[in-house]
Design a protein around this motif. Structure first.
Motif, short mmCIF file in Angstrom:
data_model
loop_
_atom_site.label_atom_id
_atom_site.label_comp_id
_atom_site.label_asym_id
_atom_site.label_seq_id
_atom_site.Cartn_x
_atom_site.Cartn_y
_atom_site.Cartn_z
N VAL A 1 -18.60 4.69 -11.29
CA VAL A 1 -17.50 5.61 -11.57
C VAL A 1 -17.22 6.42 -10.30
N ASN A 2 -15.98 6.38 -9.86
CA ASN A 2 -15.56 7.18 -8.70
C ASN A 2 -14.73 8.35 -9.26
N ALA A 3 -15.43 9.43 -9.59
CA ALA A 3 -14.76 10.57 -10.24
C ALA A 3 -14.09 11.46 -9.21
N LYS A 4 -13.07 12.17 -9.67
CA LYS A 4 -12.29 13.05 -8.77
C LYS A 4 -13.21 14.05 -8.04
N GLY A 5 -13.09 14.09 -6.73
CA GLY A 5 -13.89 15.02 -5.94
C GLY A 5 -15.36 14.61 -5.82
N ARG A 6 -15.72 13.43 -6.34
CA ARG A 6 -17.14 13.00 -6.31
C ARG A 6 -17.29 11.69 -5.54
N VAL B 1 4.06 -1.02 -12.42
CA VAL B 1 3.38 -2.32 -12.44
C VAL B 1 1.87 -2.12 -12.22
N ARG B 2 1.51 -1.28 -11.24
CA ARG B 2 0.09 -1.09 -10.93
C ARG B 2 -0.67 -0.48 -12.10
N VAL B 3 -0.04 0.51 -12.74
CA VAL B 3 -0.73 1.19 -13.84
C VAL B 3 -0.85 0.25 -15.06
N PRO C 1 -9.36 -1.66 -10.15
CA PRO C 1 -7.91 -1.54 -10.24
C PRO C 1 -7.32 -0.78 -9.06
N SER C 2 -6.02 -0.94 -8.88
CA SER C 2 -5.33 -0.26 -7.79
C SER C 2 -5.46 1.25 -7.92
N GLY C 3 -5.76 1.91 -6.82
CA GLY C 3 -5.81 3.37 -6.80
C GLY C 3 -7.13 3.96 -7.25
N VAL C 4 -8.10 3.10 -7.55
CA VAL C 4 -9.38 3.61 -8.05
C VAL C 4 -10.23 4.21 -6.92
N GLY C 5 -9.90 3.80 -5.68
CA GLY C 5 -10.63 4.36 -4.54
C GLY C 5 -11.46 3.35 -3.77
N LYS C 6 -11.08 2.08 -3.82
CA LYS C 6 -11.87 1.04 -3.11
C LYS C 6 -11.92 1.34 -1.61
N ASP C 7 -10.75 1.60 -1.03
CA ASP C 7 -10.73 1.87 0.42
C ASP C 7 -11.50 3.14 0.74
N ALA C 8 -11.31 4.15 -0.09
CA ALA C 8 -11.98 5.44 0.15
C ALA C 8 -13.50 5.25 0.13
N VAL C 9 -14.02 4.51 -0.87
CA VAL C 9 -15.47 4.27 -0.97
C VAL C 9 -15.95 3.46 0.22
N LEU D 1 -17.15 -7.21 0.90
CA LEU D 1 -15.78 -7.70 0.71
C LEU D 1 -15.06 -6.75 -0.23
N ARG D 2 -13.81 -6.44 0.11
CA ARG D 2 -13.03 -5.55 -0.74
C ARG D 2 -11.87 -6.36 -1.29
N VAL D 3 -11.87 -6.57 -2.58
CA VAL D 3 -10.81 -7.39 -3.17
C VAL D 3 -10.29 -6.75 -4.45
N MET E 1 1.85 -1.70 6.90
CA MET E 1 0.78 -0.72 7.16
C MET E 1 1.14 0.63 6.53
N ARG E 2 0.14 1.28 5.89
CA ARG E 2 0.38 2.63 5.36
C ARG E 2 0.04 3.64 6.44
N PRO E 3 0.60 4.86 6.34
CA PRO E 3 0.28 5.87 7.36
C PRO E 3 -1.23 6.05 7.47
N ASP F 1 -0.49 10.74 -6.30
CA ASP F 1 -0.76 11.64 -5.17
C ASP F 1 -0.76 10.89 -3.83
N ARG F 2 -1.12 9.61 -3.88
CA ARG F 2 -1.19 8.85 -2.63
C ARG F 2 0.20 8.68 -2.03
N LYS F 3 1.21 8.69 -2.88
CA LYS F 3 2.62 8.62 -2.44
C LYS F 3 2.92 7.39 -1.58
N GLU G 1 -3.08 9.70 -11.56
CA GLU G 1 -2.80 10.86 -10.69
C GLU G 1 -3.12 10.53 -9.23
N ARG G 2 -4.22 9.81 -9.05
CA ARG G 2 -4.63 9.46 -7.69
C ARG G 2 -3.58 8.57 -7.01
N LEU G 3 -3.07 7.63 -7.79
CA LEU G 3 -2.04 6.73 -7.25
C LEU G 3 -0.77 7.51 -6.92
N1 LIG Z 1 -13.30 10.39 -5.71
C1 LIG Z 1 -12.05 10.67 -5.32
N2 LIG Z 1 -11.55 11.91 -5.54
C2 LIG Z 1 -10.29 12.21 -5.17
N3 LIG Z 1 -9.44 11.37 -4.56
C3 LIG Z 1 -9.88 10.12 -4.32
C4 LIG Z 1 -11.19 9.70 -4.68
N4 LIG Z 1 -11.34 8.41 -4.33
C5 LIG Z 1 -10.18 8.04 -3.77
N5 LIG Z 1 -9.30 9.05 -3.76
C6 LIG Z 1 -7.90 9.02 -3.27
O1 LIG Z 1 -7.17 8.21 -4.19
C7 LIG Z 1 -6.17 7.46 -3.52
C8 LIG Z 1 -6.38 5.97 -3.83
O2 LIG Z 1 -7.57 5.55 -3.20
P1 LIG Z 1 -7.63 4.17 -2.40
O3 LIG Z 1 -6.41 3.98 -1.57
O4 LIG Z 1 -8.96 4.13 -1.74
O5 LIG Z 1 -7.58 3.19 -3.66
P2 LIG Z 1 -7.66 1.61 -3.67
O6 LIG Z 1 -8.49 1.24 -4.84
O7 LIG Z 1 -8.09 1.11 -2.35
O8 LIG Z 1 -6.13 1.26 -3.95
P3 LIG Z 1 -5.29 -0.12 -3.68
O9 LIG Z 1 -6.03 -1.21 -4.36
O10 LIG Z 1 -3.97 0.16 -4.29
O11 LIG Z 1 -5.21 -0.26 -2.19
C9 LIG Z 1 -6.31 7.76 -2.03
O12 LIG Z 1 -5.35 8.73 -1.70
C10 LIG Z 1 -7.73 8.32 -1.92
O13 LIG Z 1 -7.87 9.22 -0.84
#
Ligand SMILES: Nc1ncnc2c1ncn2[C@@H]1O[C@H](COP(=O)(O)OP(=O)(O)OP(=O)(O)O)[C@@H](O)[C@H]1O
Length: 277
Positions: free
Chosen positions: A246-251, A226-228, A91-99, A178-180, A121-123, A215-217, A211-213
């Protein structure tokens, strides 16, 4: 008395308690019945009781080869593992790009397919690295020219996977990531079937993901809604994935390690996936 004890021992078969191992055999059972040259007699003391020199490793190998009838080869026992397509979704905001960004740093020899998107483009994002940022018209002409493996309209913006990148990486024998979004993963499952590995990323809880979504602002209030709402619905699609991480906060690092472990496990499969595109 002692004589009777010894003869009774020799008549009965000795059973060793489980905790005591029976003495090791010098050769595998199958080889013990091999021609006399390999039997114990060849390693007996000579008549003069002088120890004969034990065979060198090379001599032992040659002897084994000659008894087996063919030389030992140094070619690998199993072929190298097949190349992989790893689909990372969630789902959106779960951290796909971050991972994926961390995975890029942690692991070489992976090709991260850059998705084309019509969203702005995002900042901090870099064109050609995070996405290919194209206009809506350009995107639609890519669709028309069948340049995309799959595409979808996600939250009002187009996203799609360019075929050319996949073909190029495949021809180099690279593993592909692939990231989808979930919608894209469903389509890819239909196209790729079980030839690709599907990984579903989740946050540890719904509130953590929201919260992650927030905070991303990067989304306004109504976009967030809509995303939630969609994310709640999307978790139901988990069943059609192969793995969940599981992509847990801070992990974040733990989540990346798990994705790496999945790749390693897939590389060790006896029945390897065969990519068909
Ligand atoms: N394990 C984590 N702990 C804390 N913050 C995280 C973690 N993983 C990701 N984040 C933060 O959460 C926000 C959402 O992550 P990201 O943009 O990677 O999500 P996404 O799944 O790619 O979202 P979208 O599909 O909407 O593009 C980002 O600000 C990212 O830095």
């Amino acid at each position: 008395m002692f004589h009777r004890f010894c003869s009774s021992l020799s008549r009965s078969s000795i059973i060793f308690p489980k905790s005591i191992k029976s003495p090791p055999l010098p050769f595998p059972r199958s080889l013990r019945r091999f021609p006399p040259s390999l039997s114990f007699s060849s390693f007996k003391m000579s008549d003069t009781d002088k120890p004969i020199p034990s065979p060198t490793k090379q001599e032992t190998l040659r002897s084994l080869e000659s008894h087996l009838g063919s030389p030992f080869t140094s070619s690998p026992i199993i072929p190298p593992p097949n190349q992989l397509i790893i689909v990372i979704s969630g789902p959106s905001g779960v951290g796909k790009d971050a991972v994926i960004n961390k995975l890029r740093e942690a692991r070489e020899h992976l090709h991260f397919v850059v998705t084309a998107t019509s969203r702005p483009m995002r900042p901090g994002e870099v064109d050609g690295k995070d996405y290919f940022f194209v206009t809506r018209d350009d995107f639609l002409s890519m669709v028309e020219n069948e340049e995309l493996l799959e595409y979808a309209l996600v939250y009002g913006e187009y996203k799609g996977i360019p075929k050319r990148q996949i073909r190029e990486s495949m021809s180099k024998g690279e593993d592909i990531v692939l990231r989808v979004d979930i919608q894209g993963a469903q389509t890819l499952r239909k196209i790729l079937g079980s030839s690709a590995v599907f990984v579903f990323l989740v946050a540890e809880s719904e509130v953590a993901m929201v919260e992650r979504l927030v905070d991303r602002k990067t989304e306004r209030q109504e976009e967030l809604l809509v995303r939630v709402a969609t994310a709640r619905e999307e978790v139901r699609h988990l069943k059609s994935f192969d793995y969940v991480v599981v992509n847990a906060k801070g992990r974040l690092d733990d989540a990346v390690r798990r994705v790496e472990a999945i790749i390693d496990a897939e590389k060790s499969r006896v029945h390897q996936r065969v990519v068909r595109i």
